[in-house]
Design an enzyme around this catalytic site. Structure first.
Site, PDB file in Angstrom:
ATOM      1  N   LYS A 195       1.074  -1.655  -0.565  1.00 34.39           N
ATOM      2  CA  LYS A 195       0.150  -0.455  -0.534  1.00 34.39           C
ATOM      3  C   LYS A 195       0.848   1.206   0.123  1.00 34.39           C
ATOM      4  CE  LYS A 195      -1.865   2.054   3.770  1.00 34.39           C
ATOM      5  NZ  LYS A 195      -1.632   2.833   4.104  1.00 34.39           N
ATOM      6  N   ASN A 196       1.621   1.457   0.833  1.00 40.62           N
ATOM      7  CA  ASN A 196       2.679   2.772   1.179  1.00 40.62           C
ATOM      8  C   ASN A 196       3.571   3.193  -0.362  1.00 40.62           C
ATOM      9  OD1 ASN A 196       1.176   2.881   3.179  1.00 40.62           O
ATOM     10  ND2 ASN A 196       2.632   2.409   4.724  1.00 40.62           N
ATOM     11  N   ARG A 230      -4.358  10.840   4.432  1.00 36.74           N
ATOM     12  CA  ARG A 230      -3.213  11.443   4.883  1.00 36.74           C
ATOM     13  C   ARG A 230      -2.271  11.533   3.681  1.00 36.74           C
ATOM     14  NH1 ARG A 230       0.271  14.125   8.206  1.00 36.74           N
ATOM     15  NH2 ARG A 230       2.210  13.787   7.409  1.00 36.74           N
ATOM     16  N   CYS A 250      -5.125  12.565  12.366  1.00 39.42           N
ATOM     17  CA  CYS A 250      -5.658  11.340  12.286  1.00 39.42           C
ATOM     18  C   CYS A 250      -5.586  10.552  13.922  1.00 39.42           C
ATOM     19  CB  CYS A 250      -5.746  10.342  11.591  1.00 39.42           C
ATOM     20  SG  CYS A 250      -4.072   9.387  11.989  1.00 39.42           S
ATOM     21  N   ARG A 301       0.554  14.196  13.150  1.00 33.01           N
ATOM     22  CA  ARG A 301       1.070  14.393  11.060  1.00 33.01           C
ATOM     23  C   ARG A 301       0.898  15.727  10.734  1.00 33.01           C
ATOM     24  NH1 ARG A 301      -1.273   8.447   9.332  1.00 33.01           N
ATOM     25  NH2 ARG A 301       0.915   9.000   7.898  1.00 33.01           N
ATOM     26  N   PRO A 302       1.338  16.449  11.687  1.00 38.91           N
ATOM     27  CA  PRO A 302       2.019  17.966  10.307  1.00 38.91           C
ATOM     28  C   PRO A 302       2.567  17.712   8.794  1.00 38.91           C
ATOM     29  CG  PRO A 302       3.361  17.742  12.250  1.00 38.91           C
ATOM     30  CD  PRO A 302       2.628  16.899  12.397  1.00 38.91           C
ATOM     31  N   VAL A 303       2.219  18.642   8.281  1.00 42.52           N
ATOM     32  CA  VAL A 303       3.253  18.307   7.029  1.00 42.52           C
ATOM     33  C   VAL A 303       4.121  19.523   7.117  1.00 42.52           C
ATOM     34  CG1 VAL A 303       1.367  17.511   5.877  1.00 42.52           C
ATOM     35  CG2 VAL A 303       1.307  19.630   5.687  1.00 42.52           C
ATOM     36  N   ASP A 304       4.617  20.292   8.515  1.00 40.19           N
ATOM     37  CA  ASP A 304       5.805  21.149   7.725  1.00 40.19           C
ATOM     38  C   ASP A 304       6.538  20.754   7.215  1.00 40.19           C
ATOM     39  OD1 ASP A 304       5.805  19.369  10.058  1.00 40.19           O
ATOM     40  OD2 ASP A 304       7.677  20.472  11.501  1.00 40.19           O
ATOM     41  N   LEU A 305       7.315  19.389   7.423  1.00 42.25           N
ATOM     42  CA  LEU A 305       8.587  19.261   6.426  1.00 42.25           C
ATOM     43  C   LEU A 305       8.586  18.928   5.196  1.00 42.25           C
ATOM     44  CD1 LEU A 305      10.007  16.428   9.048  1.00 42.25           C
ATOM     45  CD2 LEU A 305      11.074  18.612   8.666  1.00 42.25           C
ATOM     46  N   ASP A 333       4.265   0.189  12.042  1.00 39.02           N
ATOM     47  CA  ASP A 333       2.872   0.093  11.686  1.00 39.02           C
ATOM     48  C   ASP A 333       3.042  -2.144  12.028  1.00 39.02           C
ATOM     49  OD1 ASP A 333       2.576   2.407  10.078  1.00 39.02           O
ATOM     50  OD2 ASP A 333       3.067   1.619   8.078  1.00 39.02           O
ATOM     51  N   ILE A 362       7.175   6.831  17.219  1.00 43.55           N
ATOM     52  CA  ILE A 362       7.196   7.536  15.856  1.00 43.55           C
ATOM     53  C   ILE A 362       5.756   8.365  16.176  1.00 43.55           C
ATOM     54  CG2 ILE A 362       7.021   7.605  13.111  1.00 43.55           C
ATOM     55  CD1 ILE A 362       9.428   6.421  14.403  1.00 43.55           C
ATOM     56  N   ARG A 403      -8.896  -0.113   4.147  1.00 45.91           N
ATOM     57  CA  ARG A 403      -7.227   1.201   3.302  1.00 45.91           C
ATOM     58  C   ARG A 403      -6.512   0.225   2.945  1.00 45.91           C
ATOM     59  NH1 ARG A 403      -6.153   4.751   7.423  1.00 45.91           N
ATOM     60  NH2 ARG A 403      -4.261   5.005   6.131  1.00 45.91           N
TER      61      ARG A 403
HETATM   62  C1  LIG Z   1       1.266   6.423   2.670  1.00 52.16           C
HETATM   63  C2  LIG Z   1       2.235   5.937   3.848  1.00 52.16           C
HETATM   64  O1  LIG Z   1       4.062   5.473   3.545  1.00 52.16           O
HETATM   65  N1  LIG Z   1       2.384   5.944   5.194  1.00 52.16           N
HETATM   66  C3  LIG Z   1       3.672   5.099   6.201  1.00 52.16           C
HETATM   67  C4  LIG Z   1       3.929   7.135   6.427  1.00 52.16           C
HETATM   68  O2  LIG Z   1       3.461   7.977   6.767  1.00 52.16           O
HETATM   69  P1  LIG Z   1       4.594   9.567   7.130  1.00 52.16           P
HETATM   70  O3  LIG Z   1       4.808   9.322   5.596  1.00 52.16           O
HETATM   71  O4  LIG Z   1       3.069  10.265   7.071  1.00 52.16           O
HETATM   72  O5  LIG Z   1       5.140   9.247   8.410  1.00 52.16           O
HETATM   73  P2  LIG Z   1       6.305  10.545   7.962  1.00 52.16           P
HETATM   74  O6  LIG Z   1       7.624   9.347   8.047  1.00 52.16           O
HETATM   75  O7  LIG Z   1       5.893  11.457   7.734  1.00 52.16           O
HETATM   76  O8  LIG Z   1       6.612  10.106   9.707  1.00 52.16           O
HETATM   77  C5  LIG Z   1       7.506  10.223  11.368  1.00 52.16           C
HETATM   78  C6  LIG Z   1       7.224  11.086  12.090  1.00 52.16           C
HETATM   79  O9  LIG Z   1       7.539  12.654  11.308  1.00 52.16           O
HETATM   80  C7  LIG Z   1       6.605  13.822  12.102  1.00 52.16           C
HETATM   81  N2  LIG Z   1       6.176  14.657  10.792  1.00 52.16           N
HETATM   82  C8  LIG Z   1       6.253  13.673   9.245  1.00 52.16           C
HETATM   83  C9  LIG Z   1       6.289  14.462   8.820  1.00 52.16           C
HETATM   84  C10 LIG Z   1       5.716  16.450   8.872  1.00 52.16           C
HETATM   85  O10 LIG Z   1       5.756  17.699   7.778  1.00 52.16           O
HETATM   86  N3  LIG Z   1       6.466  16.851  10.635  1.00 52.16           N
HETATM   87  C11 LIG Z   1       5.972  15.964  11.389  1.00 52.16           C
HETATM   88  O11 LIG Z   1       6.414  16.377  12.157  1.00 52.16           O
HETATM   89  C12 LIG Z   1       5.233  12.623  11.773  1.00 52.16           C
HETATM   90  O12 LIG Z   1       4.179  13.745  12.944  1.00 52.16           O
HETATM   91  C13 LIG Z   1       5.966  11.447  12.843  1.00 52.16           C
HETATM   92  O13 LIG Z   1       5.789  11.938  14.482  1.00 52.16           O
HETATM   93  O14 LIG Z   1       5.508   6.512   7.273  1.00 52.16           O
HETATM   94  C14 LIG Z   1       4.737   6.128   8.820  1.00 52.16           C
HETATM   95  C15 LIG Z   1       6.444   5.719   9.246  1.00 52.16           C
HETATM   96  O15 LIG Z   1       6.838   4.370   9.230  1.00 52.16           O
HETATM   97  C16 LIG Z   1       4.476   5.026   7.956  1.00 52.16           C
HETATM   98  O16 LIG Z   1       3.458   4.623   9.587  1.00 52.16           O
HETATM   99  C17 LIG Z   1       2.747   5.362   7.798  1.00 52.16           C
HETATM  100  O17 LIG Z   1       2.572   3.621   7.406  1.00 52.16           O
HETATM  101  C1  LIG Z   2      -0.371   4.896   9.433  1.00 49.65           C
HETATM  102  C2  LIG Z   2      -0.226   4.135   8.218  1.00 49.65           C
HETATM  103  O1  LIG Z   2      -1.165   4.673   6.777  1.00 49.65           O
HETATM  104  P1  LIG Z   2      -1.295   6.306   6.459  1.00 49.65           P
HETATM  105  O2  LIG Z   2      -0.066   6.798   6.958  1.00 49.65           O
HETATM  106  O3  LIG Z   2      -1.152   6.417   5.543  1.00 49.65           O
HETATM  107  O4  LIG Z   2      -2.003   6.885   8.004  1.00 49.65           O
HETATM  108  C3  LIG Z   2      -0.501   2.694   8.244  1.00 49.65           C
HETATM  109  O5  LIG Z   2      -0.524   1.979   7.220  1.00 49.65           O
HETATM  110  O6  LIG Z   2      -0.957   1.701   8.969  1.00 49.65           O
END
Ligand SMILES: CC(=O)N[C@H]1[C@@H](OP(=O)(O)OP(=O)(O)OC[C@H]2O[C@@H](n3ccc(=O)[nH]c3=O)[C@H](O)[C@@H]2O)O[C@H](CO)[C@@H](O)[C@@H]1O
Ligand SMILES: C=C(OP(=O)(O)O)C(=O)O
Length: 423
Positions: free
Chosen positions: A22-23, A94, A118, A123-127, A309, A331, A401
């Site tokens: 999926k990811n 997301r 969620c 889960r911010p998107v600042d990065l 996960d 995480i 999902r």
């Molecule tokens: C669709 C997908 O591939 N989802 C996976 C992806 O989620 P996703 O890509 O959302 O996870 P991230 O690796 O970005 O998140 C890691 C950490 O960084 C933080 N963070 C992230 C982005 C940002 O802009 N700012 C920030 O602070 C998050 O809140 C979290 O604490 O990797 C996660 C960590 O392995 C997995 O659990 C999810 O299943």
């Molecule tokens: C957290 C997960 O997915 P997503 O980042 O799509 O919410 C996941 O696959 O466990």
């Protein structure tokens, strides 16, 4: 809303096919936006998240057709009609934020709804936004949308130094950098197999990338990308989940397509707990023949560490281990929502912040429980398979999902599991 009824039925035996990830698929699909030539993905998983990404890409004007019952996705972005990823779709998933980098790189601007938080954390998107800024983009947050604009001549290569490892931000930056002018260096990049898979697919499309799978990725921008056909990597989280089925219930299960290199830290913890994992040419053969597993400590980390996960599913196993296990979730700040539900089934778990202490009990007992997120849902199903009596897992829409045909796959191993259709 559908529920799943599970009845503990002893050991599980047989063979289970593992789908494409999926990811990985959720980042490979937006890569189509980088090119006006076709991108075809094989070994795609049949999941609701993939259908959501299909709708999102279609809303941007991309053509996406699911062939071979959904296992092949034929995509083409030759005639994009929009650069706006709408709230109505983005709020469902997301990973929608992954259209930002490709749209910005190809079209020079993008408007993407903020995906928001969620159940598992803020889960911010600042990065993601900082990475786009490092490539020269102007970013503005207005009306719940990210408004992104590339400089007049398009994105420029730059250095993106991530303060923490982010899978999604690495993917967005990697895709955007393929069409940026000059060299981009991603430092402290994520090393997950899904990143490696994305880099391989982008390279097939003509991108110049080095270093994927390490924490420094170097991308030399090219003027355009072409088409490609790419097979999605095996889903290591689905793999780990099915490996836990015989670990919890006893028996022997071969997970087709599984490889230890996808899950080394997880396999090491299973070994420490007394579960046997053997790599064969077909996949991973997992068995637990004697008595209870032993307690083990688990700390979640970015790859190659133990995956967050699989934390919920591992907790389900450790609920019936002999001794006390400590699980640390590093995480996501709120990823123990399954603990109170497992406690309803007789588990002994104390949660303090990001740490859960699990004292193993000889047997769990079936109970009605509530699924709060994707991996929590499946952890409750695994616990139910090992419990005495019936477990009704309510609100399982998250499950669809991330797991295709979960009832069929587990039934084929001897589990008693059925879906009860909701209104
Ligand atoms: C669709 C997908 O591939 N989802 C996976 C992806 O989620 P996703 O890509 O959302 O996870 P991230 O690796 O970005 O998140 C890691 C950490 O960084 C933080 N963070 C992230 C982005 C940002 O802009 N700012 C920030 O602070 C998050 O809140 C979290 O604490 O990797 C996660 C960590 O392995 C997995 O659990 C999810 O299943
Ligand atoms: C957290 C997960 O997915 P997503 O980042 O799509 O919410 C996941 O696959 O466990």
């Amino acid at each position: 809303m559908d529920s799943i009824l599970v009845t503990g039925n002893g050991p599980l035996n047989g063979v289970v096919p593992i789908a494409g990830a999926k990811n990985a698929c959720l980042t490979l699909m937006p890569a189509t936006l980088l090119s006006d030539e076709p991108l075809t993905l094989t070994n795609a998983p049949r999941l609701s998240d993939i259908r959501t990404m299909t709708l999102l890409l279609q809303s941007l004007g991309a053509e996406v057709s699911a062939l071979a019952s959904g296992k092949v996705l034929a995509m083409s972005s030759h005639g994009l009609t929009s650069t706006r990823a709408d709230y109505d779709i983005v709020r469902k998933m997301r990973a929608s934020i992954l259209v930002l980098g490709p749209l910005l790189a190809r079209e020079g601007h993008a408007e993407v709804s903020l995906p928001g938080g969620c159940a598992i954390g803020a889960r911010p998107v600042d990065l993601h936004l900082k990475a786009m800024e490092a490539l020269g983009a102007e970013m503005d947050l207005r009306d719940g949308y990210v408004h992104a604009k590339a400089p007049a001549g398009g994105l420029r290569g730059g250095v993106v130094a991530f303060p923490i490892v982010s899978v999604g931000a690495t993917e967005n930056a990697l895709m955007a950098a393929t069409l940026a002018k000059g060299t981009t260096v991603l430092k402290n990049a994520a090393r997950e197999p899904e990143i490696v898979d994305l880099a391989r697919c982008l390279r097939r499309m003509g991108a110049q990338i080095e270093g994927e799978g390490t924490s420094t990725i170097i991308i030399e921008g090219v003027d355009r990308l072409g088409g490609a056909t790419h097979a999605v990597v095996t889903d290591r989280i689905e793999l780990g989940t099915y490996m836990l089925a015989p670990a919890i219930c006893g028996g022997e299960v071969t997970c087709l397509g599984g490889r230890i290199e996808l899950l080394e830290a997880f396999c090491e913890r299973l070994d420490a707990a007394g579960v046997s994992v053997e790599e064969t040419p077909e996949g991973l053969k997992v068995s637990r023949k004697n008595g209870r597993v032993s307690a083990v400590d688990v700390t979640t980390e970015p790859f190659p560490g133990f995956p967050t996960d699989l934390q919920a599913q591992m907790m389900a196993l450790l609920c019936t281990a002999e001794g006390v296990s400590v699980l640390e979730e590093k995480i996501f700040e709120n990823r123990f929502m399954h603990a109170p539900e497992l406690i309803r089934m007789g588990a002994r778990i104390d949660v303090h912040g990001g740490t859960a202490k699990v004292t193993g009990v000889a047997r769990l007992r079936g109970a009605p429980v509530m699924a709060t997120d994707l991996r929590a849902s499946v952890s409750l199903i695994l616990a139910g398979l090992a419990a005495e009596g019936e477990t009704l897992v309510n609100r399982v829409y998250h499950l669809d999902r991330g797991y295709e045909n979960v009832e069929q796959k587990l039934s084929a191993l001897g589990a008693r599991i059925e879906r009860i259709k909701g209104q």
